[in-house]
Design a protein around this motif. Structure first.
Motif, PDB file in Angstrom:
ATOM      1  N   MET A  18      10.800   1.541 -12.485  1.00 36.78           N
ATOM      2  CA  MET A  18      11.118   0.251 -13.122  1.00 36.78           C
ATOM      3  C   MET A  18      11.676  -0.722 -12.105  1.00 36.78           C
ATOM      4  O   MET A  18      11.303  -1.896 -12.079  1.00 36.78           O
ATOM      5  CB  MET A  18      12.141   0.475 -14.226  1.00 36.78           C
ATOM      6  CG  MET A  18      11.544   1.064 -15.478  1.00 36.78           C
ATOM      7  SD  MET A  18      12.801   1.068 -16.750  1.00 36.78           S
ATOM      8  CE  MET A  18      11.947   1.897 -18.055  1.00 36.78           C
ATOM      9  N   GLU A  19      12.527  -0.209 -11.263  1.00 40.03           N
ATOM     10  CA  GLU A  19      13.177  -1.054 -10.267  1.00 40.03           C
ATOM     11  C   GLU A  19      12.135  -1.661  -9.328  1.00 40.03           C
ATOM     12  O   GLU A  19      12.142  -2.864  -9.061  1.00 40.03           O
ATOM     13  CB  GLU A  19      14.132  -0.148  -9.498  1.00 40.03           C
ATOM     14  CG  GLU A  19      15.105  -0.822  -8.596  1.00 40.03           C
ATOM     15  CD  GLU A  19      15.798   0.247  -7.753  1.00 40.03           C
ATOM     16  OE1 GLU A  19      16.042  -0.027  -6.579  1.00 40.03           O
ATOM     17  OE2 GLU A  19      16.027   1.361  -8.272  1.00 40.03           O
ATOM     18  N   ILE A  20      11.216  -0.809  -8.864  1.00 44.49           N
ATOM     19  CA  ILE A  20      10.206  -1.286  -7.918  1.00 44.49           C
ATOM     20  C   ILE A  20       9.298  -2.311  -8.576  1.00 44.49           C
ATOM     21  O   ILE A  20       9.025  -3.381  -8.022  1.00 44.49           O
ATOM     22  CB  ILE A  20       9.387  -0.095  -7.366  1.00 44.49           C
ATOM     23  CG1 ILE A  20      10.252   0.716  -6.411  1.00 44.49           C
ATOM     24  CG2 ILE A  20       8.138  -0.581  -6.664  1.00 44.49           C
ATOM     25  CD1 ILE A  20       9.579   1.925  -5.832  1.00 44.49           C
ATOM     26  N   VAL A  21       8.880  -1.998  -9.812  1.00 45.83           N
ATOM     27  CA  VAL A  21       7.983  -2.934 -10.500  1.00 45.83           C
ATOM     28  C   VAL A  21       8.679  -4.260 -10.723  1.00 45.83           C
ATOM     29  O   VAL A  21       8.099  -5.331 -10.546  1.00 45.83           O
ATOM     30  CB  VAL A  21       7.479  -2.326 -11.825  1.00 45.83           C
ATOM     31  CG1 VAL A  21       6.756  -3.377 -12.641  1.00 45.83           C
ATOM     32  CG2 VAL A  21       6.572  -1.151 -11.545  1.00 45.83           C
TER      33      VAL A  21
ATOM     34  N   ASP B 127       0.836  -1.207   0.000  1.00 46.38           N
ATOM     35  CA  ASP B 127       0.000   0.000   0.000  1.00 46.38           C
ATOM     36  C   ASP B 127       0.865   1.248   0.000  1.00 46.38           C
ATOM     37  O   ASP B 127       0.537   2.250  -0.616  1.00 46.38           O
ATOM     38  CB  ASP B 127      -0.869   0.035   1.261  1.00 46.38           C
ATOM     39  CG  ASP B 127      -2.042  -0.907   1.145  1.00 46.38           C
ATOM     40  OD1 ASP B 127      -2.297  -1.348   0.010  1.00 46.38           O
ATOM     41  OD2 ASP B 127      -2.675  -1.182   2.164  1.00 46.38           O
ATOM     42  N   LEU B 128       1.942   1.163   0.745  1.00 46.68           N
ATOM     43  CA  LEU B 128       2.783   2.341   0.893  1.00 46.68           C
ATOM     44  C   LEU B 128       3.603   2.618  -0.353  1.00 46.68           C
ATOM     45  O   LEU B 128       3.946   3.753  -0.644  1.00 46.68           O
ATOM     46  CB  LEU B 128       3.723   2.147   2.077  1.00 46.68           C
ATOM     47  CG  LEU B 128       3.056   2.347   3.435  1.00 46.68           C
ATOM     48  CD1 LEU B 128       3.961   1.878   4.525  1.00 46.68           C
ATOM     49  CD2 LEU B 128       2.729   3.813   3.621  1.00 46.68           C
ATOM     50  N   LEU B 129       3.917   1.564  -1.090  1.00 47.43           N
ATOM     51  CA  LEU B 129       4.743   1.718  -2.282  1.00 47.43           C
ATOM     52  C   LEU B 129       4.172   2.765  -3.222  1.00 47.43           C
ATOM     53  O   LEU B 129       4.899   3.503  -3.860  1.00 47.43           O
ATOM     54  CB  LEU B 129       4.802   0.399  -3.030  1.00 47.43           C
ATOM     55  CG  LEU B 129       6.006  -0.470  -2.742  1.00 47.43           C
ATOM     56  CD1 LEU B 129       6.015  -1.613  -3.720  1.00 47.43           C
ATOM     57  CD2 LEU B 129       7.276   0.339  -2.859  1.00 47.43           C
ATOM     58  N   TYR B 130       2.865   2.785  -3.274  1.00 46.56           N
ATOM     59  CA  TYR B 130       2.153   3.726  -4.138  1.00 46.56           C
ATOM     60  C   TYR B 130       2.754   5.122  -4.053  1.00 46.56           C
ATOM     61  O   TYR B 130       2.921   5.804  -5.050  1.00 46.56           O
ATOM     62  CB  TYR B 130       0.683   3.755  -3.691  1.00 46.56           C
ATOM     63  CG  TYR B 130      -0.230   4.527  -4.572  1.00 46.56           C
ATOM     64  CD1 TYR B 130      -0.745   3.946  -5.714  1.00 46.56           C
ATOM     65  CD2 TYR B 130      -0.586   5.828  -4.262  1.00 46.56           C
ATOM     66  CE1 TYR B 130      -1.601   4.644  -6.525  1.00 46.56           C
ATOM     67  CE2 TYR B 130      -1.446   6.535  -5.071  1.00 46.56           C
ATOM     68  CZ  TYR B 130      -1.958   5.936  -6.198  1.00 46.56           C
ATOM     69  OH  TYR B 130      -2.812   6.639  -7.011  1.00 46.56           O
ATOM     70  N   GLY B 131       3.069   5.536  -2.850  1.00 55.58           N
ATOM     71  CA  GLY B 131       3.605   6.881  -2.692  1.00 55.58           C
ATOM     72  C   GLY B 131       5.109   6.946  -2.801  1.00 55.58           C
ATOM     73  O   GLY B 131       5.694   8.022  -2.727  1.00 55.58           O
ATOM     74  N   MET B 132       5.743   5.808  -2.942  1.00 53.71           N
ATOM     75  CA  MET B 132       7.202   5.790  -2.906  1.00 53.71           C
ATOM     76  C   MET B 132       7.821   5.981  -4.290  1.00 53.71           C
ATOM     77  O   MET B 132       8.983   6.289  -4.396  1.00 53.71           O
ATOM     78  CB  MET B 132       7.698   4.439  -2.389  1.00 53.71           C
ATOM     79  CG  MET B 132       7.246   4.085  -1.020  1.00 53.71           C
ATOM     80  SD  MET B 132       8.197   4.962   0.189  1.00 53.71           S
ATOM     81  CE  MET B 132       6.926   5.906   0.936  1.00 53.71           C
ATOM     82  N   VAL B 133       7.016   5.716  -5.331  1.00 50.84           N
ATOM     83  CA  VAL B 133       7.635   5.660  -6.654  1.00 50.84           C
ATOM     84  C   VAL B 133       7.975   7.038  -7.188  1.00 50.84           C
ATOM     85  O   VAL B 133       7.344   8.040  -6.858  1.00 50.84           O
ATOM     86  CB  VAL B 133       6.731   4.942  -7.679  1.00 50.84           C
ATOM     87  CG1 VAL B 133       6.627   3.498  -7.349  1.00 50.84           C
ATOM     88  CG2 VAL B 133       5.378   5.606  -7.744  1.00 50.84           C
ATOM     89  N   SER B 134       8.981   7.061  -7.978  1.00 51.61           N
ATOM     90  CA  SER B 134       9.343   8.269  -8.711  1.00 51.61           C
ATOM     91  C   SER B 134       9.726   7.820 -10.106  1.00 51.61           C
ATOM     92  O   SER B 134       9.759   6.614 -10.393  1.00 51.61           O
ATOM     93  CB  SER B 134      10.517   8.953  -8.028  1.00 51.61           C
ATOM     94  OG  SER B 134      11.638   8.112  -8.137  1.00 51.61           O
ATOM     95  N   LYS B 135       9.987   8.773 -10.963  1.00 49.31           N
ATOM     96  CA  LYS B 135      10.372   8.384 -12.320  1.00 49.31           C
ATOM     97  C   LYS B 135      11.625   7.536 -12.300  1.00 49.31           C
ATOM     98  O   LYS B 135      11.807   6.642 -13.116  1.00 49.31           O
ATOM     99  CB  LYS B 135      10.607   9.643 -13.146  1.00 49.31           C
ATOM    100  CG  LYS B 135       9.303  10.283 -13.568  1.00 49.31           C
ATOM    101  CD  LYS B 135       9.534  11.569 -14.300  1.00 49.31           C
ATOM    102  CE  LYS B 135       8.185  12.200 -14.617  1.00 49.31           C
ATOM    103  NZ  LYS B 135       8.319  13.562 -15.126  1.00 49.31           N
TER     104      LYS B 135
END
Lengths: 1096, 191
Positions: free
Chosen positions: A374-377, A362-370
């Protein structure tokens, strides 16, 4: 007889008791079912016996069997029998059985009403206790209505144990009988300040439950709760209060501002983790609700995030879980504060505990940046491979799509990468989010022009490998991606490298095993691809293709799905026409014309667009286009609709609705329908997603491991893009070394800048319509009993109050009413306007006959304010009297002491009373109480409340009680102590002992039955009618029963069951009051009271 | 609100089931089964909260459980309850059982499920927390037991004697002996 009894006793010794039953079941492991069946027979025998002890044992055994899954509802009668035993031992067994097997809809419940009422009023508090415990499990609307008053009486019981249970019970009563809420609420409110902390806690619990669903109605209680929060030490109650504040703050930001400080104090001071956690939660809720206008709230946010970090880092998995849960709430409004802890969250993503991983997701949603998307996905995809549970896998898929598509694909730097991620996801086995994936594919292809060639390439590969999605592994609805694939390949067919190949992949294979809506999309898009092939102009080739297509289309024509059938036939006709024209040599012309069929680009349409289409001027949608058919032609209609239904059976149309609407010919409707379906099918935003998913989701999913079959050459792996990116980065790094630090940042930004243009509009809207409206559908669950409890308790009720009476009465009355009404409506027509109004008013009250009157007055009366008793420059003493209705000559006197001094502390407060036999205060043991010492001190400007019970010998006469208040005031300015004494005189008027209860029988009946024999009257001049009514109902605690124009009747009763009726009439320049009463003393004293207060 | 309280052992055998919302018996068994499957596959060192039971509740509901030796205590609650608060409540429940049964073990729950229900009724009523103070709970239970003893009085003596006898370790055969003769013999004694 004696002999029989003895024999009974001895035989009983060898009956199985509960322990024997359990032992027996344990000993017959192999043949449990048989053993239990045998026991059931025995139990049935035992239930037939007279002896209540035997019955009770049998019922106890049944309760045990119920836990093992055996239905025992057949023994309902016997259970009730045992419940009604006078012995507590058996009663308890019976009630336990009833709480386990009865439920709201049990028919037998109607037999229990009087028995439960008897138990509730029992001398033994535990009789009432077990009854309440069980009743809470099965209370029905009827029971709630009939027992509401009895339970309400228990609210003021002298035993805290019963008060506590009654308070909780009231919540269940409200759920089943919402009308009880309004009259009971003032009492419930009082319980918030009960002496017993268990009762307080129960009341808080109930109000919290009520306020959770309808918070706005309970805002007015905030001060009470605030006081409780700052004074109580009961953690359990504090948690509830703090949770309640969390629900209230969004509605009242001022409250939030006031809360921040005490809550932060609690966060710093408490050692209880549960309390700390709830405090943080509420602070978060507060900060969300007042996110603007608080200068220093960033400090609070920081405090919360810090504390949460401590929780998340804790080795206790529970705290870790809760920390993440609360963190996700902060994320919504203060993403920056959370992003600082990205490291921690990424670690949690690898936790072995699934609950924690889900929260971290749930928290990841706010963690991503440009930069890191890719790394997170990638990381999530790896998890997906490893994950065993499909629940977690599905959750991962949704999260990946959520993360990528947020903010209109804001963080995606390469759409090729995203499309390949989607394709990879589509190849994961056994997922149930096919429609979501399909929607994403369509959305990306429509919005991002530049990606279309690549997307078309990938999609045609999917089509070629359609067999992957048709494996009968069940559970999966991934076939839906074929819908998207077909549509994308068709719509952007000019991008296809080998259109023929794609065309035939849609025609061959086991297409008939696909769901109907996908087949339909296939047919439509076959035509699109065909038109592209035709436009290439190779006539011989075209003829060949046409022939092949028309051969293969035949299988669609025989499809079971109506829509596919329909489209395929149309397509087939079209192709045969084209074929003919081509052979006639008219190739160019026909190719152009076919191309026109699919001309123009489709744009995204806003979700609300349909609703926003403006109604053209002069079009009235409510007007009949054709008048509905007369019933004379019914038989014809039936014939028509018969044919009609046969035809529509496949489509599952609602016959009746159609019938009503069909006013012209059936053909016309059919044409319209075709046109509509055609339009819908062409509309990319119209996805019929859930047709197949519903039936399949509950089939257990067994994933088949087919590692090779899923690796199809041609699919681009999403990893490629990550590598590519890394390479770039590496290059950069080497460059960076040469160039130096300053340029690096800029360059990276440039590189990351979006390569492709994304159409990020909300979608097309009709001309002149804007999206900004608040057309949000707030759907309230009608079945939720809380919707009925949405009552604004601060506004007095104007409608008539609920009937609290027997059902039979009601039915009869309703019938009567109906008759009356119909008669009246006839009369009404003849009367002029003013008369009509009067009758309307009267009608309103006739319906209310015998019912407990407009509670407008009840509310006012209950909500009495304190009256001043004595005051000096340091202290103010106020009081309020509340008669107890279960004890005929007692009342509770609420005292309120306010420190009105200037910067001083008041302590050593004592009250001395001059008791007499006529009127006296009592202590807990019901002994006369001559002095009372207050244990607490009163701070400057604050107040304290306490209550004492009062006994009056004769409540029909006015009484007076004298006393003194002694206290010590410590002045902070000069630190002097000042001791003083304050005399007071409490006069108890007869009206103070009125119960504020509505008459139990209709007033008319009361007046007729001859009980009210004593009369008295008085004429009040120099006042007006409304003043008098208001004064009577608020100061004299009389209940307004009926009011017609300038005439009203009021009712009063006291705990000695003396009753009184008043008729108040307005004359020319005075108001006349006539009283009828069951007691001469009472009526005389009341009249004296009216006279004396009136003269004031 | 608490929607259900379930106690089952490591093999999923129900030891106590209390539903505060109506489900028929089959559904109750299914819920116990599903809950057991969800809970039992979790390690002892993971968190005590669980989402996603499909039969009970929905997104608003959570399973909060504790595992003691051979028994699982599972509370199904909605979002109005504090997670840690409920964990404490389970602890209070178990400690109360421990006080009432002196070193409670699974066998106590097996043979005295009725008593366990009575104890639970002093903690939770109709899905709402009634009392969390253990001394108060224990004194209420004690008073009710006293009441029961009073009622039993003399009349209860024979049955108490029998149950005492039954609880002795008499070989099973003896207990399963046919006994019609015995009352007959007593009858002939003539009073």
């Amino acid at each position: 007889m004696a002999l029989k009894k003895v024999r009974g006793n001895i035989e009983r010794m060898f009956d199985k008791n509960l322990t024997d039953l359990v032992r027996g079941i344990r000993n017959s492991k192999e043949n449990e079912a048989k053993y239990i069946a045998q026991c059931m027979e025995e139990i049935k025998q035992e239930l037939r016996q007279e002896n209540i002890a035997v019955k009770a044992t049998a019922v106890a055994k049944l309760t045990y069997l119920q836990m093992l899954g055996y239905d025992i509802s057949w023994a309902g009668f016997n259970i009730i029998e045992v419940m009604s035993s006078s012995k507590f031992t058996y009663k308890r067994i019976g009630y336990l059985a009833s709480s386990q097997s009865f439920h709201t809809d049990t028919d037998l419940l109607m037999l229990t009403t009087n028995m439960i009422r008897k138990d509730l009023n029992s001398q033994n508090q535990y009789d009432a206790g077990v009854a309440l415990s069980a009743l809470a499990c099965f209370i029905s609307p009827d029971l709630a209505r009939d027992l509401a008053n009895d339970i309400m009486t228990l609210l003021s019981s002298t035993k805290p144990y019963l008060r506590k249970k009654a308070v909780l019970m009231m919540y269940k009563v409200f759920l089943r009988f919402p009308e009880a809420l309004r009259p009971a609420f003032p009492r419930l409110k009082d319980k918030l300040e009960d002496m017993d902390c268990g009762v307080q806690s129960a009341a808080v619990n109930v109000v919290c439950e009520l306020a959770r669903k309808n918070p706005k109605n309970y805002l007015s209680l905030a001060p009470v709760f605030f006081k409780l929060m700052t004074s109580s030490t009961n953690n359990w109650m504090l948690i509830k209060i703090i949770k309640l504040f969390g629900a209230l703050t969004p509605l009242e930001p001022r409250l939030g501002k006031k809360l921040i400080e005490p809550l932060t104090n609690l966060i710093h001071s408490t050692s209880a983790m549960s309390l700390l956690y709830e405090c943080i939660n509420t602070v978060i809720a507060v900060l969300i609700s007042i996110s603007s206008g608080m200068p220093n709230h960033s400090a609070s946010i920081q405090l919360c995030v810090q504390k949460l970090r401590i929780l998340i880092e804790d080795s206790d998995q529970n705290l870790k879980y809760l920390g993440l849960l609360a963190m996700s709430k902060i994320l919504k409004t203060h993403p920056k504060s959370v992003q600082a802890h990205k490291d921690l969250i990424m670690i949690c993503l690898d936790d072995k505990d699934e609950s924690i991983r889900l929260r971290a997701l749930d928290l990841l949603y706010g963690m991503v940046s440009k930069k890191n998307l890719m790394e997170i996905v990638k990381k999530l995809m790896v998890h997906m491979d490893k994950a065993e549970g499909t629940v977690y896998r599905d959750e991962l898929l949704v999260k990946i799509i959520d993360i990528c598509s947020q903010d209109n694909y804001h963080f995606i730097t390469s759409f090729e990468w995203y499309v390949s991620v989607l394709v990879e996801l589509a190849r994961v086995e056994g997922m149930k989010h096919g429609p979501l994936l399909a929607h994403q594919m369509l959305d990306v292809a429509v919005r991002v022009k530049a990606i279309r060639p690549f997307a078309v390439g990938q999609m045609s590969l999917l089509l070629n490998n359609a067999h992957m999605f048709m494996q009968p592994s069940g559970g999966s609805n991934m076939a839906n991606v074929l819908y998207a694939a077909a549509w994308i390949c068709g719509e952007y067919a000019n991008e296809l490298e080998k259109p023929e190949e794609t065309l035939f992949s849609m025609l061959t294979g086991k297409v008939h095993s696909l769901p109907g809506h996908i087949q339909a999309a296939y047919v439509q898009n076959i035509m699109k691809v065909l038109s592209i092939i035709l436009s290439k102009g190779d006539i011989q080739q075209s003829i060949k293709v046409c022939k092949r297509v028309s051969d293969k289309l035949a299988q669609y024509v025989s499809s079971g799905d109506l829509e596919v059938q329909e489209r395929a036939s149309a397509a087939l006709q079209l192709i045969s026409y084209i074929h003919k024209e081509l052979e006639n040599g008219d190739a160019d012309d026909i190719c152009i014309q076919v191309a026109y069929l699919f001309n123009g680009e489709l744009n995204p349409v806003a979700p609300k667009a349909q609703r926003k289409v403006q109604v053209p001027e002069g079009l009235d949608l409510d007007q009949w286009i054709n008048e509905p058919l007369q019933s004379s032609s019914e038989s014809e209609d039936e014939n028509q609709s018969d044919d009609h239904s046969n035809f529509f059976n496949l489509g599952g149309f609602d016959k009746k609705e159609e019938e009503e609407n069909i006013s012209s010919t059936v053909e016309q409707v059919e044409e319209n329908r075709k046109a509509r379906l055609y339009e819908q099918e062409n509309n990319p935003n119209y996805l019929k997603l859930n047709s197949s998913s519903d039936q399949t989701c509950d089939i257990p999913i067994t994933s088949i491991d087919l590692p090779t079959s899923l690796n199809v050459s041609g699919f681009v792996s999403s990893d490629k893009y990550i590598k590519a990116k890394k390479e770039k980065k590496d290059k950069k790094k080497s460059k960076k070394k040469k160039k130096g630090n300053n340029h690096f940042e800029e360059e990276e930004e440039e590189e990351i800048a979006i390569e492709m243009v994304v159409n990020r509009d909300i979608g097309e809207m009709p001309d002149g319509a804007e999206d900004s409206d608040g057309a949000i559908d707030v759907q309230k669950d009608i079945n939720d009993p809380h919707t009925a409890l949405d009552i604004d308790l601060d506004v007095p009720e104007i409608e008539r109050p609920p009937p609290v009476e027997e059902k039979k009465h009601k039915k009869k009355k309703k019938e009567k009413e109906k008759k009356k009404k119909s008669e009246k409506s006839k009369k009404l027509k003849k009367l002029d306007k003013s008369d009509q109004q009067l009758i309307e008013i009267k009608q309103g009250y006739e319906e209310a006959l015998g019912i407990c009157t407009p509670s407008k007055e009840i509310v006012q009366a209950e909500d009495l304010s304190f009256g001043k008793l004595a005051m000096d420059k340091y202290i103010l003493l106020e009081y309020k009297i509340d008669p107890k209705n279960e004890l005929s000559n007692s009342a509770t006197v609420f005292f309120r002491l306010t420190n009105v001094g200037n910067n001083c502390l008041i302590k050593n407060i004592e009250i001395d009373v001059t008791n007499s036999t006529a009127i006296q205060f009592l202590d807990e043991k019901n002994e006369p109480l001559s002095w009372y010492k207050l244990n607490n001190n009163i701070q400057c400007g604050s107040l304290t409340e306490f209550d004492l019970s009062l006994r009056v010998e004769n409540i029909s006469i006015p009484n007076t009680l004298r006393g003194t208040l002694t206290y010590m005031a410590q002045n902070f300015q000069d630190d002097n102590f000042h001791q003083d004494k304050l005399d007071w005189r409490l006069s108890l008027a007869v009206s103070d002992m009125f119960l504020k209860a509505a008459p139990s029988v209709p007033l008319v009946e009361l007046l007729c039955n001859g009980q009210l024999v004593y009369k008295s009257s008085i004429i009040l001049s120099g006042t007006n009618f409304n003043q008098v009514i208001n004064w009577f109902s608020t100061k004299l605690h009389l209940v307004l029963v009926e009011r017609v124009g300038e005439t009203a009747s009021l009712y009063g009763s006291n705990a000695s069951s003396e009753q009184l009726c008043l008729l108040v009439k307005s004359n020319l320049n005075n108001v006349s009051v006539e009283a009828k009463c069951t007691s001469q003393t009472l009526v005389n004293n009341l009249m004296n009271e009216i006279k004396s207060t009136y003269n004031l | 609100m608490i929607k259900a309280i379930l106690v089952f052992n490591n093999y999923g055998k129900p030891r106590l089931s209390k539903f505060y919302q109506y489900f028929n018996e089959d559904m109750q068994q299914q819920i116990i089964k599903e809950t057991f499957q969800l809970v039992s596959k979790r390690d002892d060192n993971v968190c005590n909260f669980l989402e996603g039971g499909s039969l009970i509740g929905g997104s608003d509901y959570k399973l909060i459980y504790r595992h003691y030796a051979t028994l699982y205590f599972v509370f199904c609650v909605d979002s109005s309850e504090s997670e840690l608060g409920i964990l404490d409540l389970i602890q209070v429940f178990v400690e109360t059982l421990d006080k009432c049964f002196e070193n409670v073990c699974e066998l106590d729950l097996i043979f005295h499920v009725d008593k366990i229900h009575y104890i639970l009724n002093e903690l939770v009523m109709g899905g709402m927390v009634l009392e969390t103070n253990m001394t108060e709970i224990l004194s209420r239970i004690e008073e009710q037991n006293k009441l029961e003893k009073q009622e039993a009085g003399l009349a209860g003596a024979p049955s108490r004697a029998v149950s005492a006898m039954k609880n002795m370790n008499i070989p099973q055969q003896l207990k399963d002996m046919k006994l019609p003769d015995l009352p007959q013999a007593i009858k002939e004694l003539k009073f």
